[in-house]
Write a protein that holds these residues in place. Structure first.
Motif, short mmCIF file in Angstrom:
data_model
loop_
_atom_site.label_atom_id
_atom_site.label_comp_id
_atom_site.label_asym_id
_atom_site.label_seq_id
_atom_site.Cartn_x
_atom_site.Cartn_y
_atom_site.Cartn_z
N ARG A 187 43.84 34.72 36.17
CA ARG A 187 43.61 33.95 34.95
C ARG A 187 44.70 34.22 33.90
O ARG A 187 45.13 33.29 33.21
N HIS A 188 45.15 35.47 33.76
CA HIS A 188 46.14 35.73 32.72
C HIS A 188 47.49 35.08 33.04
O HIS A 188 48.20 34.66 32.14
N ARG A 202 47.01 31.40 32.16
CA ARG A 202 47.11 31.21 30.70
C ARG A 202 48.57 31.24 30.26
O ARG A 202 48.98 30.44 29.41
N ALA A 226 48.44 35.20 26.66
CA ALA A 226 47.76 35.47 27.92
C ALA A 226 46.73 36.59 27.80
O ALA A 226 46.01 36.88 28.76
N CYS A 227 46.68 37.24 26.60
CA CYS A 227 45.70 38.30 26.33
C CYS A 227 45.91 39.53 27.22
O CYS A 227 44.94 40.17 27.68
N VAL A 228 47.18 39.86 27.48
CA VAL A 228 47.50 41.06 28.25
C VAL A 228 48.72 41.73 27.63
O VAL A 228 49.38 41.17 26.75
N LEU A 245 51.84 41.37 32.01
CA LEU A 245 52.36 40.01 32.18
C LEU A 245 53.51 40.00 33.17
O LEU A 245 53.55 39.17 34.10
#
Length: 332
Positions: free
Chosen positions: A225-226, A229, A251-253, A258
């Motif tokens: 998912r990341h 995103r 991406a919230c990481v 990433l």
């Protein structure tokens, strides 16, 4: 020093000689020292062998010129440790690589894959510019993860020089050799320049020449998912001033997570992926402008998508789409 070719094949990389020879056994040993062991036989005794080889290292790759000046049969079998792109400058050659065959000339180059047995006949007027690529580099590019062995990869043999998506890539390799002849190779002492060139040559060949891993890229649904995103954010914001930190935040990481996700699942970096997406969007806009007959200043398009070095922009574009951006604009 032996005299140059008495007849017409053009020679490139003349300032970087490896050897000249008129002895078939000596020529075989000299070429084998840089490539691999192989059979080499002259076809007929009427022609005098006049072999010349020149070579310029390009990081782990090398650019080579070779001509024999006589009809020869070359039988290396499997190359094993390297791929070899052969771009004829003059004359003809018949090539067999595994089950594939090609008539190679100034319109058709070839890509020899390391696990396919090779046999060739070069005619007397044949002279070739050859790009030697270690197989480890190619296979690392298509590996699913940096710590796993690379997958075997076989290219289509025939590589059109004058038409099709890879024609611009062939022209780029030829232009590189002409540039070295005209301006010298001192710039190849700069590691960053060589690394960028090596990356561009490999990326262009893998994206433009068909191979048996061409359809192996994961579908978006198969991505974590990341990573999904991140790729969606890049495509939506490609015109914006993006850095890897911006992409990681979307991406919230972390940046490290990433980069690992892109390496593991896409075989690239976030920055390289962003560049590819930007080039795709430039290409689409230039095609639309060409269909509509609109004039588009190329420098404005380059700047809009973050390419501030116009020569580098043109080179990236040509490697990805097989033609310079100005040629895309001329299409209808």
């Amino acid at each position: 020093m032996l005299s140059p070719f008495r007849t017409g094949p053009p020679r490139l990389l003349q300032g970087h000689p490896v050897f000249t020879s008129r002895d078939i056994d000596d020529a075989r040993e000299q070429v084998a020292r840089l490539f691999c062991a192989h059979g080499l036989q002259q076809v007929g005794a009427a022609q005098a062998l006049d072999c010349h080889m020149h070579r310029v290292p390009l990081g782990a790759l090398s650019l080579n010129y070779l001509g024999y000046g006589a009809d020869v049969e070359i039988t290396p079998g499997c190359l094993g440790s390297f791929y070899l792109v052969q771009i004829p400058l003059a004359g003809q050659a018949e090539i067999r690589c595994g089950r594939q065959r090609a008539e190679s000339d100034t319109r058709t180059a070839v890509v020899l894959s390391p696990d396919q047995p090779v046999a060739m006949r070069w005619h007397a007027d044949c002279a070739q510019l050859m790009l030697h690529i270690p197989r480890a580099l190619v296979e690392q590019r298509v590996s699913s993860a940096p710590d796993r062995p690379g997958a075997r990869l076989d290219f289509a043999l025939a590589l059109p020089q004058s038409t099709g998506p890879a024609a611009g890539w062939c022209r780029m390799v030829l232009d590189l050799a002409h540039n070295i002849d005209a301006h010298g190779a001192a710039w190849l002492n700069h590691a960053a320049a060589v690394a960028s060139l090596q990356d561009m040559l490999l990326a262009g060949l893998l994206s433009l020449q068909p191979h048996d891993q061409s359809a192996a890229a994961p579908s978006p649904e198969a991505l974590p998912r990341h990573v999904q995103r991140a790729t969606e954010f890049i495509r939506a914001q490609a015109e914006q001033a993006l850095g890897v930190t911006d992409i990681a935040r979307a991406a919230c990481v972390s940046v490290r997570a990433l980069e690992e996700g892109f390496r593991r699942h896409l075989g690239t970096t976030p920055g390289a992926y962003l560049r590819t997406v930007r080039l795709q969007q430039v290409h689409a806009q230039l095609r639309a402008a060409a269909r509509e007959g609109r004039a588009v200043p190329l420098y404005e398009m380059a700047y809009r998508y973050g390419f501030f070095h116009l020569g580098r922009f043109s080179a990236y574009y040509k490697a990805q789409f097989g033609e310079p951006p100005s040629a895309t604009l001329k299409r209808r």
